[in-house]
Design an enzyme around this catalytic site. Structure first.
Site, PDB file in Angstrom:
ATOM      1  N   ASP A 369       9.486 -27.093  11.371  1.00  0.00           N
ATOM      2  CA  ASP A 369       9.435 -28.508  10.992  1.00  0.00           C
ATOM      3  C   ASP A 369      10.477 -28.837   9.924  1.00  0.00           C
ATOM      4  O   ASP A 369      10.980 -27.958   9.230  1.00  0.00           O
ATOM      5  CB  ASP A 369       8.034 -28.914  10.512  1.00  0.00           C
ATOM      6  CG  ASP A 369       7.655 -28.250   9.210  1.00  0.00           C
ATOM      7  OD1 ASP A 369       8.029 -27.078   9.026  1.00  0.00           O
ATOM      8  OD2 ASP A 369       6.990 -28.881   8.373  1.00  0.00           O
ATOM      9  N   GLU A 370      10.796 -30.105   9.823  1.00  0.00           N
ATOM     10  CA  GLU A 370      11.601 -30.678   8.748  1.00  0.00           C
ATOM     11  C   GLU A 370      12.961 -30.003   8.576  1.00  0.00           C
ATOM     12  O   GLU A 370      13.411 -29.706   7.471  1.00  0.00           O
ATOM     13  CB  GLU A 370      10.808 -30.667   7.426  1.00  0.00           C
ATOM     14  CG  GLU A 370       9.566 -31.550   7.510  1.00  0.00           C
ATOM     15  CD  GLU A 370       8.719 -31.542   6.254  1.00  0.00           C
ATOM     16  OE1 GLU A 370       8.073 -32.571   5.979  1.00  0.00           O
ATOM     17  OE2 GLU A 370       8.676 -30.511   5.558  1.00  0.00           O
ATOM     18  N   VAL A 371      13.625 -29.758   9.699  1.00  0.00           N
ATOM     19  CA  VAL A 371      14.990 -29.232   9.657  1.00  0.00           C
ATOM     20  C   VAL A 371      15.950 -30.380   9.342  1.00  0.00           C
ATOM     21  O   VAL A 371      15.870 -31.459   9.932  1.00  0.00           O
ATOM     22  CB  VAL A 371      15.357 -28.568  10.995  1.00  0.00           C
ATOM     23  CG1 VAL A 371      16.843 -28.220  11.044  1.00  0.00           C
ATOM     24  CG2 VAL A 371      14.507 -27.322  11.205  1.00  0.00           C
TER      25      VAL A 371
END
Length: 604
Positions: A369-371
């Site tokens: 997540d949240e790259v």
């Protein structure tokens, strides 16, 4: 006259006991009136029919008594109670010779739960009937291991023979189902503080099975460290309500507290201190502690983002602790793996290898997540590598880089798993959006964990493609929401605080619609930016109990129908050592249905 004399004698006996134990004075009892347990002052006139609150609530006004979570099958509870001599409770386990150690631990825990109800052993009334707990399961050829295919159902039958001997028979397909039955049995054994006896329902029959396979809690132990003792306390609470998955978000950019056998520099550089490391012994202890309680302990190694501390000196990361951080990540410190460094995948393989060896996961979480594309685009080596591949530097190109990472990392997971192709969980992210989800993620292999809101239209697009999902919608299941901001003023990003009522009414069917058959279950999460082991219990409990009933029972009624049961259940959590948050004044617990603001509206 004889009845009056008997009442006086009973009352005098009670007074004598109370006088002898003045530190435990008892003035009130309860009577069931019109389906409600009403608090009454004990007197000569009412003593004979007054009962303790736990006994009253077990039978008064509800067909399921105080059971939590609510059973899904037929329930029959007779009102007759038997005094049990807790020194004469024996266990007979059939067909589980290979699980002897496991069952011995489960039996010890059962007796500990009974002990937790007794406020003072010195005043416990002598006598009572013998009780036998008979466990009937097939002989299991391999060590008990919870998987997505495990049948967790059970039946429980309690009977009493002519001599008063209480017989509790639990039948299940395996250890995990039988353990669930034992958990229910423990809730049918209560301490009567009027007669100072341990009592059990003399006759009962329950058939029960969970609605959802995946019933979990997530704990982030990177942003703040949690002792093994506090993790075990969480597992104990989970067992009390039949939650079956502890999702261990062990590492993040903030710290790397896990001992990796072949890469000791990760925890030596990455842990907050060398006293705040989960050793191989610690992990083994947590995994086995969970297994005894019917819980899989599933590790997550979140990548390619959410890495940083511990990766120093490797030249395998981008934007580590970059400033201003808001340009490169969602919170400090920033850090992402560099997918262009081939040697980085060797380190990943060693991390995965440690996790597979220690946890033996039936499902593995790879994070995802949240790259931040800005993070990767800030790295000159990454830009040069992409140009050599004849790629551009647009969003789609960085998504391609992400897809490359996921393919390579999954290959290393499969290598340490000896090609068994463990199901993989990923968070909703840019990679799970169109068109990238179709390009890089196989629905036969990946399970998607939903952390957006329960009404996000992207959820349906994922379900339409055939992916199984686990629901963790932040607007109902992020238990860290509600507090001060920590990178600015005001409140934290997902405020307000989420009450147990919203957790209880968070219907997975409403979220999934026609695709409910693709929903494995749900998890509540504690992200630990502003929580540590000293505030852990009251953040999880009793809200996690509300989640447990939603996932086990999927009740058709709303939270109001469950409120009085949850109040009593919360007390059980406290009795078993959990610092569960208070829900109401204790007066409301003792005066059932008197506190809701609309309690008497129908009579007005």
């Amino acid at each position: 006259m004889k009845r009056t004399a008997l009442g006086v004698a009973l009352l005098l006996a009670l007074v004598a006991q109370l006088t002898a134990h003045s530190s435990d004075d008892l003035v009130y009892g309860f009577e069931c009136r019109n389906g409600v347990c009403q608090k009454v002052e004990l007197s000569e006139e009412n003593f004979a029919k007054a009962i303790s609150m736990p006994v009253c609530r077990l039978f008064c006004g509800s067909s399921i008594g105080t059971l939590w979570p609510k059973p899904t099958g037929a329930v029959r509870l007779d009102t007759l109670m038997r005094q049990v001599d807790i020194s004469f409770i024996d266990f007979n386990v059939n067909g589980t010779a290979r699980q002897e150690k496991l069952w011995r631990a489960a039996e010890d825990r059962f007796m500990d739960m009974l002990d937790a109800q007794i406020p003072n052993r010195k005043i416990l009334a002598l006598g009572g009937y013998r009780m036998s707990v008979n466990i009937n399961t097939p002989d299991e050829p391999t060590p008990a291991r919870l998987t997505l295919e495990t049948d967790e159902s059970y039946t429980l039958d309690i009977d009493t023979d002519a001599s008063g001997h209480v017989l509790a028979n639990i039948t299940a397909a395996n250890f995990f189902g039988a353990r669930n039955g034992l958990e229910t049995l423990a809730q049918l054994i209560v301490y009567d503080d009027i007669r100072r006896e341990v009592q059990v329902t003399a006759n009962a029959s329950i058939s029960d099975a969970p609605v959802y396979k995946w019933r979990g809690l997530l704990l982030d132990t990177s942003r703040n460290y949690y002792s093994v003792k506090s993790i075990k306390r969480t597992l104990e609470g989970m067992a009390l309500v039949k939650l079956n998955t502890f999702h261990w978000h062990i590492t993040d950019s903030h710290s790397f507290p896990l001992e990796v056998k072949k890469r000791p520099e990760l925890h030596k550089l990455g842990a907050y201190s060398q006293r705040q490391v989960y050793t191989r012994r610690d992990v083994a202890e947590v995994v086995e502690y969970g297994r005894v309680r019917g819980i899989r302990v599933m590790p997550e190694f979140d990548a390619p983002a959410h890495v940083g501390e511990g990766w120093q000196h490797k030249n395998m990361t981008a934007c580590f602790n970059a400033q201003p951080w808001k340009s490169f990540c969602v919170e400090p410190p920033c850090g992402q793996l560099d997918p262009t460094v081939d040697e980085m995948y060797d380190v990943l393989e060693d991390i995965y290898g440690t996790m597979y060896e220690q946890f033996n996961p039936d499902v593995f979480h790879m994070g995802g997540d949240e790259v931040s594309t800005n993070c990767w685009n800030s790295s000159k080596p990454i830009q040069e590598w992409m140009k050599k591949q004849s790629w551009g530097l647009e969003t789609a190109d960085f998504m391609r880089l992400w897809g490359h990472f996921q393919t390579e990392a999954l290959g290393r997971v499969d290598k340490v798993a000896n090609g068994t192709h463990t199901p993989i969980i990923l968070w909703t992210s840019g990679l799970t959006e169109e068109p990238f989800i179709d390009q890089y993620l196989n629905p036969e292999r990946y399970i998607i964990q939903i952390w957006t809101t329960g009404v996000d239209p992207k959820v349906k697009k994922i379900l339409e493609r055939g992916y199984k999902i686990i629901v963790s919608n932040y607007d109902a299941l992020y238990f860290d929401c509600g507090g001060a901001g920590w990178v600015t003023d005001g409140n934290n990003w997902c405020s307000p605080y989420i009450g147990w009522q919203k957790v209880y009414d968070n219907s997975l069917k409403s979220i999934a619609g026609d695709y409910e058959h693709h929903v494995l279950g749900a998890e509540a999460a504690i992200w630990s930016e502003q929580i540590d082991e000293h505030t852990l219990d009251n953040r999880f409990w009793p809200r996690a109990s509300a989640l447990a009933e939603r996932l086990w029972s999927n009740p058709t009624g709303g939270w109001r129908e469950a409120e009085s049961r949850l109040l009593l259940h919360r007390q059980r959590l406290v009795d078993n050592g959990l610092g569960a948050e208070a829900m109401q004044p204790q007066w409301c617990l003792q005066n059932e249905h008197e506190c809701p603001i609309d309690a008497y509206d129908a009579q007005a």
